[in-house]
Design a protein around this motif. Structure first.
Motif, PDB file in Angstrom:
ATOM      1  N   ASN A 160     -16.530 -14.171  46.399  1.00  0.00           N
ATOM      2  CA  ASN A 160     -17.535 -14.855  47.216  1.00  0.00           C
ATOM      3  C   ASN A 160     -18.964 -14.533  46.782  1.00  0.00           C
ATOM      4  OD1 ASN A 160     -15.523 -16.042  48.864  1.00  0.00           O
ATOM      5  ND2 ASN A 160     -15.432 -14.193  50.121  1.00  0.00           N
ATOM      6  N   GLU A 161     -19.138 -14.235  45.494  1.00  0.00           N
ATOM      7  CA  GLU A 161     -20.481 -13.916  45.001  1.00  0.00           C
ATOM      8  C   GLU A 161     -20.600 -14.315  43.536  1.00  0.00           C
ATOM      9  OE1 GLU A 161     -22.232 -10.071  46.083  1.00  0.00           O
ATOM     10  OE2 GLU A 161     -22.691  -9.812  43.955  1.00  0.00           O
ATOM     11  N   ILE A 162     -21.707 -14.944  43.217  1.00  0.00           N
ATOM     12  CA  ILE A 162     -22.023 -15.280  41.826  1.00  0.00           C
ATOM     13  C   ILE A 162     -23.369 -14.647  41.504  1.00  0.00           C
ATOM     14  CG2 ILE A 162     -22.513 -17.120  40.161  1.00  0.00           C
ATOM     15  CD1 ILE A 162     -20.855 -18.999  41.964  1.00  0.00           C
ATOM     16  N   GLN A 163     -23.416 -13.907  40.425  1.00  0.00           N
ATOM     17  CA  GLN A 163     -24.680 -13.371  39.948  1.00  0.00           C
ATOM     18  C   GLN A 163     -25.081 -14.147  38.703  1.00  0.00           C
ATOM     19  OE1 GLN A 163     -25.073  -9.020  40.022  1.00  0.00           O
ATOM     20  NE2 GLN A 163     -23.153  -8.925  41.158  1.00  0.00           N
ATOM     21  N   LEU A 164     -26.246 -14.749  38.756  1.00  0.00           N
ATOM     22  CA  LEU A 164     -26.717 -15.566  37.647  1.00  0.00           C
ATOM     23  C   LEU A 164     -27.891 -14.869  36.970  1.00  0.00           C
ATOM     24  CD1 LEU A 164     -26.512 -18.253  36.068  1.00  0.00           C
ATOM     25  CD2 LEU A 164     -28.211 -19.181  37.653  1.00  0.00           C
ATOM     26  N   PHE A 165     -27.711 -14.553  35.692  1.00  0.00           N
ATOM     27  CA  PHE A 165     -28.757 -13.936  34.891  1.00  0.00           C
ATOM     28  C   PHE A 165     -29.399 -15.019  34.028  1.00  0.00           C
ATOM     29  CE2 PHE A 165     -25.670 -10.653  35.810  1.00  0.00           C
ATOM     30  CZ  PHE A 165     -26.457  -9.573  36.164  1.00  0.00           C
ATOM     31  N   CYS A 166     -30.713 -15.139  34.119  1.00  0.00           N
ATOM     32  CA  CYS A 166     -31.444 -16.149  33.357  1.00  0.00           C
ATOM     33  C   CYS A 166     -32.368 -15.449  32.358  1.00  0.00           C
ATOM     34  CB  CYS A 166     -32.283 -17.024  34.277  1.00  0.00           C
ATOM     35  SG  CYS A 166     -31.389 -17.706  35.696  1.00  0.00           S
ATOM     36  N   HIS A 167     -32.314 -15.882  31.124  1.00  0.00           N
ATOM     37  CA  HIS A 167     -33.279 -15.415  30.130  1.00  0.00           C
ATOM     38  C   HIS A 167     -33.912 -16.655  29.517  1.00  0.00           C
ATOM     39  CE1 HIS A 167     -34.418 -13.510  26.094  1.00  0.00           C
ATOM     40  NE2 HIS A 167     -35.237 -13.039  27.017  1.00  0.00           N
ATOM     41  N   THR A 168     -34.964 -17.132  30.169  1.00  0.00           N
ATOM     42  CA  THR A 168     -35.621 -18.379  29.771  1.00  0.00           C
ATOM     43  C   THR A 168     -37.130 -18.143  29.696  1.00  0.00           C
ATOM     44  OG1 THR A 168     -35.648 -19.064  32.110  1.00  0.00           O
ATOM     45  CG2 THR A 168     -33.836 -19.875  30.740  1.00  0.00           C
ATOM     46  N   PRO A 169     -37.607 -17.578  28.606  1.00  0.00           N
ATOM     47  CA  PRO A 169     -39.033 -17.262  28.503  1.00  0.00           C
ATOM     48  C   PRO A 169     -39.952 -18.470  28.702  1.00  0.00           C
ATOM     49  CG  PRO A 169     -37.789 -16.168  26.772  1.00  0.00           C
ATOM     50  CD  PRO A 169     -36.839 -17.104  27.436  1.00  0.00           C
ATOM     51  N   ASP A 170     -39.434 -19.676  28.472  1.00  0.00           N
ATOM     52  CA  ASP A 170     -40.258 -20.875  28.652  1.00  0.00           C
ATOM     53  C   ASP A 170     -40.242 -21.391  30.089  1.00  0.00           C
ATOM     54  OD1 ASP A 170     -41.216 -21.564  25.884  1.00  0.00           O
ATOM     55  OD2 ASP A 170     -39.070 -21.462  25.496  1.00  0.00           O
ATOM     56  N   TYR A 171     -39.319 -20.888  30.908  1.00  0.00           N
ATOM     57  CA  TYR A 171     -39.190 -21.375  32.285  1.00  0.00           C
ATOM     58  C   TYR A 171     -39.147 -20.194  33.252  1.00  0.00           C
ATOM     59  CZ  TYR A 171     -37.870 -25.597  29.761  1.00  0.00           C
ATOM     60  OH  TYR A 171     -37.859 -26.665  28.909  1.00  0.00           O
ATOM     61  N   SER A 172     -39.926 -20.282  34.304  1.00  0.00           N
ATOM     62  CA  SER A 172     -40.102 -19.177  35.246  1.00  0.00           C
ATOM     63  C   SER A 172     -38.923 -19.041  36.204  1.00  0.00           C
ATOM     64  CB  SER A 172     -41.378 -19.402  36.060  1.00  0.00           C
ATOM     65  OG  SER A 172     -41.191 -20.506  36.942  1.00  0.00           O
ATOM     66  N   SER A 173     -38.912 -17.941  36.928  1.00  0.00           N
ATOM     67  CA  SER A 173     -37.881 -17.728  37.944  1.00  0.00           C
ATOM     68  C   SER A 173     -38.001 -18.773  39.062  1.00  0.00           C
ATOM     69  CB  SER A 173     -37.973 -16.314  38.520  1.00  0.00           C
ATOM     70  OG  SER A 173     -39.227 -16.091  39.141  1.00  0.00           O
ATOM     71  N   SER A 174     -39.222 -19.202  39.374  1.00  0.00           N
ATOM     72  CA  SER A 174     -39.405 -20.246  40.398  1.00  0.00           C
ATOM     73  C   SER A 174     -38.732 -21.537  39.965  1.00  0.00           C
ATOM     74  CB  SER A 174     -40.900 -20.499  40.633  1.00  0.00           C
ATOM     75  OG  SER A 174     -41.533 -19.371  41.179  1.00  0.00           O
ATOM     76  N   PHE A 175     -38.883 -21.877  38.690  1.00  0.00           N
ATOM     77  CA  PHE A 175     -38.252 -23.066  38.139  1.00  0.00           C
ATOM     78  C   PHE A 175     -36.726 -22.948  38.222  1.00  0.00           C
ATOM     79  CE2 PHE A 175     -36.427 -25.308  34.476  1.00  0.00           C
ATOM     80  CZ  PHE A 175     -36.944 -26.582  34.652  1.00  0.00           C
ATOM     81  N   ASN A 176     -36.170 -21.801  37.829  1.00  0.00           N
ATOM     82  CA  ASN A 176     -34.721 -21.607  37.870  1.00  0.00           C
ATOM     83  C   ASN A 176     -34.195 -21.542  39.304  1.00  0.00           C
ATOM     84  OD1 ASN A 176     -34.191 -21.599  35.076  1.00  0.00           O
ATOM     85  ND2 ASN A 176     -34.882 -19.485  34.898  1.00  0.00           N
ATOM     86  N   TYR A 177     -34.988 -20.983  40.192  1.00  0.00           N
ATOM     87  CA  TYR A 177     -34.630 -20.987  41.606  1.00  0.00           C
ATOM     88  C   TYR A 177     -34.454 -22.426  42.081  1.00  0.00           C
ATOM     89  CZ  TYR A 177     -34.909 -19.600  46.571  1.00  0.00           C
ATOM     90  OH  TYR A 177     -34.641 -19.377  47.907  1.00  0.00           O
TER      91      TYR A 177
END
Length: 213
Positions: A165-182
């Motif tokens: 019941n949990e997904i951890q998503l790791f993002c490494h996107t230097p061109d796109y911010s955490s707000s964008f990925n959120y």
């Protein structure tokens, strides 16, 4: 968090082999997961320079997405974009898209990046085979590369789904911010009518997120 998960997978691989006896397929699966995690961790901690990505391209649907959100929210763009240019070019330099995103963020705050991210699943190249929210997170890295072209590394998404019941998503996107990925995660949940409970673990280099339920 990444180091803890790597250690968890390492223990799962080495301890379980001795105690339980994994099948060859199970051993291969855990080994591949561990390798993916370690490779991701290495890339995140490697010095990153924009010179390596200045030839990267993004599909024109991303530009249409920015224009659509800007029009709906009545946001002022830093310069005009000809419809003819969009209609005759399928791919644009990623630094062109970044110029638009940075200008909008400076004028209107990170909320606009979240709104643009949320609209991504509506506009982007999206595989017909992906039919659920969980699948969309599992295949997010593939979707990312369907919408970008580059001969060099430009980032990646790595989901971790071993916890119930949990997904951890790791993002490494230097061109796109955490707000964008959120925003992208919110957009995917909306696309599949999935109730969303999410926590931001880290905002750096694209963000880390815990999705519960």
């Amino acid at each position: 968090m990444m180091k803890d998960i790597i250690e968890f997978k390492r223990q799962q691989l080495y301890q379980t082999i001795g105690l339980v006896g994994l099948t060859s397929d199970e051993t291969l699966k855990v080994s591949q997961e561990l390798e993916s995690l370690m490779n991701f961790h290495s890339k995140v901690n490697r010095p990153y320079t924009l010179k390596r990505t200045n030839q990267a391209m993004v599909h024109n649907n991303f530009i249409y997405n920015i224009l659509d959100v800007s029009s709906k929210e009545k946001l002022e763009l830093p310069f005009g974009i000809s419809e003819n240019i969009l209609a005759t070019n399928d791919w644009f330099r990623i630094d062109f898209a970044n110029t638009l995103l940075e200008a909008l963020s400076e004028r209107h705050g990170a909320e606009v990046l979240e709104a643009i991210g949320e609209a991504v699943p509506v506009h982007c190249i999206f595989p017909d085979t992906v039919q659920s929210f969980e699948q969309s997170l599992l295949h997010l890295n593939h979707i990312f590369h369907l919408n970008h072209k580059s001969s060099s590394y430009i980032g990646e998404y790595l989901p971790f789904m071993d916890i119930k019941n949990e997904i951890q998503l790791f993002c490494h996107t230097p061109d796109y911010s955490s707000s964008f990925n959120y925003g992208i995660i919110k957009g995917l949940a909306k696309k599949f009518n999935q109730p969303l409970k999410m926590k931001v673990i880290d905002n750096g280099m694209g963000g880390q997120f815990k999705i519960i339920g």
